[in-house]
Design an enzyme around this catalytic site. Structure first.
Site, PDB file in Angstrom:
ATOM      1  N   GLU A  46       0.838  -1.206   0.000  1.00 51.74           N
ATOM      2  CA  GLU A  46       0.000   0.000   0.000  1.00 51.74           C
ATOM      3  C   GLU A  46       0.872   1.254   0.000  1.00 51.74           C
ATOM      4  O   GLU A  46       0.590   2.228  -0.716  1.00 51.74           O
ATOM      5  CB  GLU A  46      -0.909  -0.007   1.228  1.00 51.74           C
ATOM      6  CG  GLU A  46      -1.718   1.263   1.428  1.00 51.74           C
ATOM      7  CD  GLU A  46      -1.955   1.557   2.896  1.00 51.74           C
ATOM      8  OE1 GLU A  46      -2.228   2.732   3.209  1.00 51.74           O
ATOM      9  OE2 GLU A  46      -1.856   0.627   3.722  1.00 51.74           O
ATOM     10  N   ASP A  50       0.663   3.825  -3.160  1.00 57.16           N
ATOM     11  CA  ASP A  50       0.280   5.231  -3.022  1.00 57.16           C
ATOM     12  C   ASP A  50       1.220   6.119  -3.841  1.00 57.16           C
ATOM     13  O   ASP A  50       0.777   7.035  -4.547  1.00 57.16           O
ATOM     14  CB  ASP A  50       0.316   5.618  -1.547  1.00 57.16           C
ATOM     15  CG  ASP A  50       0.033   7.093  -1.321  1.00 57.16           C
ATOM     16  OD1 ASP A  50      -1.124   7.503  -1.492  1.00 57.16           O
ATOM     17  OD2 ASP A  50       0.977   7.834  -0.986  1.00 57.16           O
ATOM     18  N   ASN A 119      -6.907   0.732   0.826  1.00 58.02           N
ATOM     19  CA  ASN A 119      -5.576   0.156   1.034  1.00 58.02           C
ATOM     20  C   ASN A 119      -5.295  -0.994   0.072  1.00 58.02           C
ATOM     21  O   ASN A 119      -4.194  -1.099  -0.483  1.00 58.02           O
ATOM     22  CB  ASN A 119      -5.435  -0.331   2.477  1.00 58.02           C
ATOM     23  CG  ASN A 119      -5.502   0.806   3.480  1.00 58.02           C
ATOM     24  OD1 ASN A 119      -5.326   1.966   3.124  1.00 58.02           O
ATOM     25  ND2 ASN A 119      -5.765   0.480   4.734  1.00 58.02           N
ATOM     26  N   GLU A 122      -4.617   0.347  -3.515  1.00 57.30           N
ATOM     27  CA  GLU A 122      -3.256   0.877  -3.654  1.00 57.30           C
ATOM     28  C   GLU A 122      -2.227  -0.254  -3.641  1.00 57.30           C
ATOM     29  O   GLU A 122      -1.244  -0.215  -4.401  1.00 57.30           O
ATOM     30  CB  GLU A 122      -2.970   1.872  -2.537  1.00 57.30           C
ATOM     31  CG  GLU A 122      -3.760   3.170  -2.674  1.00 57.30           C
ATOM     32  CD  GLU A 122      -3.503   4.147  -1.550  1.00 57.30           C
ATOM     33  OE1 GLU A 122      -3.602   5.355  -1.807  1.00 57.30           O
ATOM     34  OE2 GLU A 122      -3.199   3.702  -0.417  1.00 57.30           O
TER      35      GLU A 122
END
Length: 227
Positions: A46, A50, A119, A122
């Site tokens: 995650e 991002d 989450n 990502e």
């Protein structure tokens, strides 16, 4: 839980390393489970996802909105990488059906928890990036985010103004904004705002109330555009 093959078809991508896909969909609750032997969950992916998402969205905007200044591009990017948009992408992929979690997390509503969906989305982006390359990841993100980028043509100057104009043109009352949640410390709060026009409503989040209102307006405009 549905077959990963179905998810790969929705992505138009087949993983070479299936372990990356499993890691991207493994909820942190599994680490507290005595039967779970692996120590991997999606939190590290995650973190990477991002950054990859921000990079790709930034390049897409740079290439497609040549006449926009830095401040304008930053506002659009803020919407495209916000929780609501990421969760809408996750919903398109029906990602909640693929997240691997403990029974306790599932009973507690973990499959519909927006944080979990954000989450995992990502983390999935990071898994694709590690399994392939930046070019393939770029193409997949561009496809998944296409409808949200396109809606910027409607909201590029101010989503709240655009929503107000839509309401007036449709003979509806003006949009009503209501703060429904504030999370985090006072210096780093996240605000959630609900906007309502007639029978339509949508939420938005941001680190300031005005930002949350704009993101809520964008989300509602996107919904109205696709209804």
């Amino acid at each position: 839980m549905e077959s990963f093959e179905t998810l790969e078809k929705l992505l138009s991508y087949s993983f070479k390393n299936k372990e990356l896909l499993i890691e991207a969909l493994s909820h942190p609750s599994l680490r507290q489970h005595h039967e779970y032997k692996d120590d991997k969950d999606y939190e590290r992916l995650e973190f990477l996802g991002d950054a990859v998402l921000n990079l790709v969205i930034t390049e897409i905007l740079f290439r497609n909105f040549a006449n926009y200044n830095e401040g304008h591009l930053a506002k659009i990017r803020s919407y495209l990488v916000c929780k609501e948009t990421i969760c809408m992408v996750g919903a398109k992929l029906t990602l909640k059906n693929y997240i691997i979690m403990t029974h306790g997390e599932e009973v507690a509503g973990g499959r519909d928890n927006l944080n979990n969906i954000e989450n995992a989305t990502e983390a999935l982006i990071a898994a694709i990036y590690l399994d392939s390359n930046i070019e393939t990841t770029y193409d997949i993100i561009e496809k998944l985010w296409a409808e949200f980028i396109k809606v910027q043509n409607l909201t590029d100057y101010d989503p709240k103004t655009a929503l107000q104009e839509w309401a007036q043109a449709s003979d509806h009352h003006l949009p009503i904004y209501r703060l429904i949640k504030r999370e985090g410390a006072s210096h780093s709060s996240t605000f959630t705002v609900l906007v309502k026009v007639k029978d339509y409503e949508q939420t938005g989040t941001g680190h300031a109330i005005k930002e949350a209102e704009k993101n809520a307006a964008r989300s509602l405009l996107h919904r109205l555009k696709n209804d």
